[in-house]
Structures are given as structure tokens and as C-alpha cells.
Design an enzyme around this catalytic site. Structure first.
Site, PDB file in Angstrom:
ATOM      1  N   GLY A 144       0.838  -1.187   0.000  1.00 46.99           N
ATOM      2  CA  GLY A 144       0.000   0.000   0.000  1.00 46.99           C
ATOM      3  C   GLY A 144       0.874   1.239   0.000  1.00 46.99           C
ATOM      4  N   SER A 146       2.904   3.525   1.456  1.00 45.55           N
ATOM      5  CA  SER A 146       3.439   3.416   2.828  1.00 45.55           C
ATOM      6  C   SER A 146       4.937   3.694   2.898  1.00 45.55           C
ATOM      7  CB  SER A 146       3.171   2.012   3.368  1.00 45.55           C
ATOM      8  OG  SER A 146       3.585   1.013   2.429  1.00 45.55           O
ATOM      9  N   LYS A 199       4.564  -0.202  -9.946  1.00 46.07           N
ATOM     10  CA  LYS A 199       4.464   1.244  -9.694  1.00 46.07           C
ATOM     11  C   LYS A 199       5.842   1.873  -9.530  1.00 46.07           C
ATOM     12  CE  LYS A 199       5.126   0.720  -5.021  1.00 46.07           C
ATOM     13  NZ  LYS A 199       6.001   1.419  -4.055  1.00 46.07           N
ATOM     14  N   ASN A 270      12.469   5.677  -5.921  1.00 39.77           N
ATOM     15  CA  ASN A 270      12.349   5.499  -7.364  1.00 39.77           C
ATOM     16  C   ASN A 270      12.154   6.837  -8.069  1.00 39.77           C
ATOM     17  OD1 ASN A 270      12.287   2.415  -7.706  1.00 39.77           O
ATOM     18  ND2 ASN A 270      10.869   2.781  -6.028  1.00 39.77           N
TER      19      ASN A 270
END
Length: 349
Positions: A144, A146, A199, A270
Site C-alpha cells: 500500500g 506506505s 508502480k 524510485n
């Protein structure tokens, strides 16, 4: 919930942040870490100065270099090892009695894919191929939006506990019912894992565009939102191709929620990697994507998306998927094209 004993396999930022959240819920947590400095700073100074500096940890958290000690006798075991080392790490603990008999609930928070001779594998698939048979379809995946820093601070964070075993999903959800965490259950173990891995790939591209946008007459907030939406479409495409079962996985916190925070947060590694591609000429250190993965330690932090990118590329080729953003990052890291050319082509400019 009564006090539980929890082992965390991996002393990085996310494992440490979640350990702190569990300690706030009065659970007793022991972390396994490889680095002497991590063990010493957690045990003696109640801080992980290497991976989560500046955040005071509870005295209910201890740390050890002995992985067998950390795995033994725990009611819950949380696997936080990087995906590249997941298999080798798990093989060290399969004979621990409470794991051999299946009495410990095992949860993974590792993001990414694991390479194999048959192609990239998901985290739970890899774990269940190594763990005793009793864990088949019984491990749990937690993900999630987080970032470890906010979890350590106790700021409100939403998570999903995904498992094909509803009892174990609920047990993990109850374990994580601590101040600052809001946890939901899901049966879509594939979809949640794909969201958590892919993601990061999108966030690398987003970070690059964000760096370019600082001095661009073309890219700005509108373009970044366009990229984020296109990225969510690619994540969903990968997810359904890999066996995701619920469309709402991608429109809830596992999908759009996690993608949004990973792309936009100041804590995102990232996003930072994508920015560094522009600002520090990061790729000059490496020959190609394989060299980057083999020497990822030279970066100074772990951009999971740079690693996951290779495996998403393999999946796309095998399943004939059109993923222009993910494929664009692969070609950038493999030095087949430049970031600027890729972004202009992606945006049809």
C-alpha cells in the site's frame, strides 16, 4: 490485540518502519540485519542510522545478525529482504521448527519480481516454492502507499493484506491494527503484488519527467498527471495478464494510491532515481541494465523500479503486451535511447 512475537527478516527502511509501528501496538519485535552497524545502532541507540536515520525506535525492538534466532519461536514472521536476495534468505530458515510445522504466519512486504529459469516470478510464488508445503496458498502479502518514514512517525497509512487464506489475511490485519495503520483484506494476491512492483517502474519515469519539468516549457503538472494515468493503465495491463482477479485492486490503495505516493513523495527512492538520471548523469556509472542491477549498490540507495523494469520487459515480451512507459525505461537503462527522446515520443511531441 494481545502482545505477539514478531520477527522481521531484513533491516532496511521499510522493515524498520513497520517494526516501529508494531512496537507502538505493544508487540515484541526482533529484526534480522546483515550489517553490524544496523544491529549496533538499533540495540544500543534505538535508531537504524544506516537505513532510517533520525527516527527513534521503541525499546520493544531488538536486532540480531543471527537469522535463525530471529525466525525461531515467532508467531509472525515478516519478510522484508530485497527481491534479489529473497530466495537465498528464505532457504536459511526453512528448517526452523515453527516454520517447518507451519505454526508461524509468514508475511512478505518485499516489492518486485524474482528471476527464475522460467521467467520472472512473483514474491509469494517464490516464497511458497521454497517454504514447506503447509504454506501453499497461505502466505500473506502486505502493500500500500506506505513510505517507511511516515509509518515510523505514526502518520495515518493504509495497507492491504492479500492472501488466498482468509484466516491468515485476517490474522495479519489484526496484527497490524496499531496506531497509525488502517489495514484491509484482499484475495487478489497477484494484483496487489503487481501494483507494488510495477508502480516503482512508473515512478522512475515520473521522477525523470519531474526533473526535466523544472526548466521545461513543455512538461509540467498536467503532463505529470497524464504520465501517472498512463502508468496506471500499464500496471493494470500487466496485472490482468499475470492473473489479477479484481479490477478494484488497481483503483484502490494498492493501485492508484501506491502509485501516487511513490511518484510524488519526497521520500520516494524510485522518484529520486528518475531525477538523478537527469541531474547527476547516473547512467554513466553503468554499461547497461544488467550492469546496473549487478552493481546496484553503487547508487547508494535501492531503486526497486530499476530492477523490476527488466522483469516487466521480459513479461511484456512473453505475453506480447504493449507497455510504452515500462519499455521506455528499460531502453533508457539499457542505453538504447535517451530519457528526453523517450519522453517526447511517449507524449507524441
Amino acid at each position: 490485540m494481545s502482545e505477539k512475537t514478531v520477527g522481521v527478516i531484513g533491516g532496511g527502511a521499510w522493515g524498520t518502519g513497520l517494526a516501529q509501528a508494531l512496537a507502538r501496538g505493544n508487540h515484541k519485535v526482533q529484526i534480522w540485519a546483515l550489517e553490524d552497524e544496523v544491529v549496533d545502532s538499533i540495540n544500543n541507540e534505538h535508531e537504524n542510522k544506516k537505513f532510517l536515520p533520525g527516527y527513534k525506535l521503541s525499546d520493544r525492538i531488538t536486532c540480531s545478525k543471527d537469522i535463525i534466532e530471529v525466525a525461531t519461536g515467532k508467531e509472525f514472521l515478516i519478510i522484508a529482504s530485497p527481491s534479489l536476495y529473497l530466495a537465498s534468505t528464505l532457504k536459511k530458515i526453512v528448517d526452523v521448527p515453527n516454520i517447518a510445522d507451519g505454526s508461524t504466519v509468514i508475511t512478505a512486504i518485499t516489492k518486485g519480481f524474482v528471476p527464475s529459469e522460467k521467467g520472472p516470478k512473483l514474491i509469494l510464488e517464490t516464497m511458497e516454492s521454497i517454504l514447506p508445503e503447509v504454506y501453499k496458498d497461505c502466505t500473506v502479502y502486505v502493500a500500500g502507499p506506505s513510505h517507511a518514514e511516515e509509518v515510523a512517525m505514526g502518520k495515518l497509512t493504509g495497507l492491504v493484506a492479500a492472501s488466498l487464506n482468509p484466516k491468515n489475511s485476517i490474522r495479519v490485519r489484526e496484527l497490524l491494527r496499531v496506531p497509525g495503520l488502517m489495514v484491509f483484506s484482499s484475495f487478489d494476491v497477484v494484483g496487489v503484488q503487481i501494483c507494488a512492483a510495477a508502480k516503482n517502474v512508473i515512478a522512475c519515469i515520473y521522477g525523470a519527467m519531474d526533473a526535466i519539468a523544472e526548466d521545461s516549457t513543455v512538461f509540467g503538472d498536467n503532463a505529470e498527471s497524464l504520465l501517472l494515468a498512463a502508468g496506471l493503465n500499464e500496471i493494470q495491463t500487466i496485472g490482468f495478464a499475470m492473473g489479477a482477479t479484481h479490477a478494484e485492486t488497481f483503483t484502490s490503495i494498492s493501485g492508484v494510491g501506491d502509485l501516487d505516493v511513490t511518484c510524488k513523495s519526497k521520500y520516494g527512492r524510485n522518484r529520486r532515481f528518475g531525477q538523478d538520471l537527469i541531474k547527476t548523469d547516473m547512467l554513466s556509472k553503468f554499461k547497461d541494465i544488467d550492469d546496473l542491477i549487478a552493481n546496484v549498490g553503487k547508487i547508494g540507495y535501492l531503486p526497486e523500479g530499476a530492477i523490476a523494469c527488466k522483469y516487466v520487459h521480459e513479461i511484456a515480451e512473453k505475453k506480447d503486451l504493449k507497455l510504452p512507459l515500462c519499455d521506455g525505461l528499460y531502453k533508457i537503462l539499457n542505453k538504447e535511447t535517451t530519457i528526453e527522446n523517450t519522453l517526447y515520443q511517449l507524449m507524441h511531441l
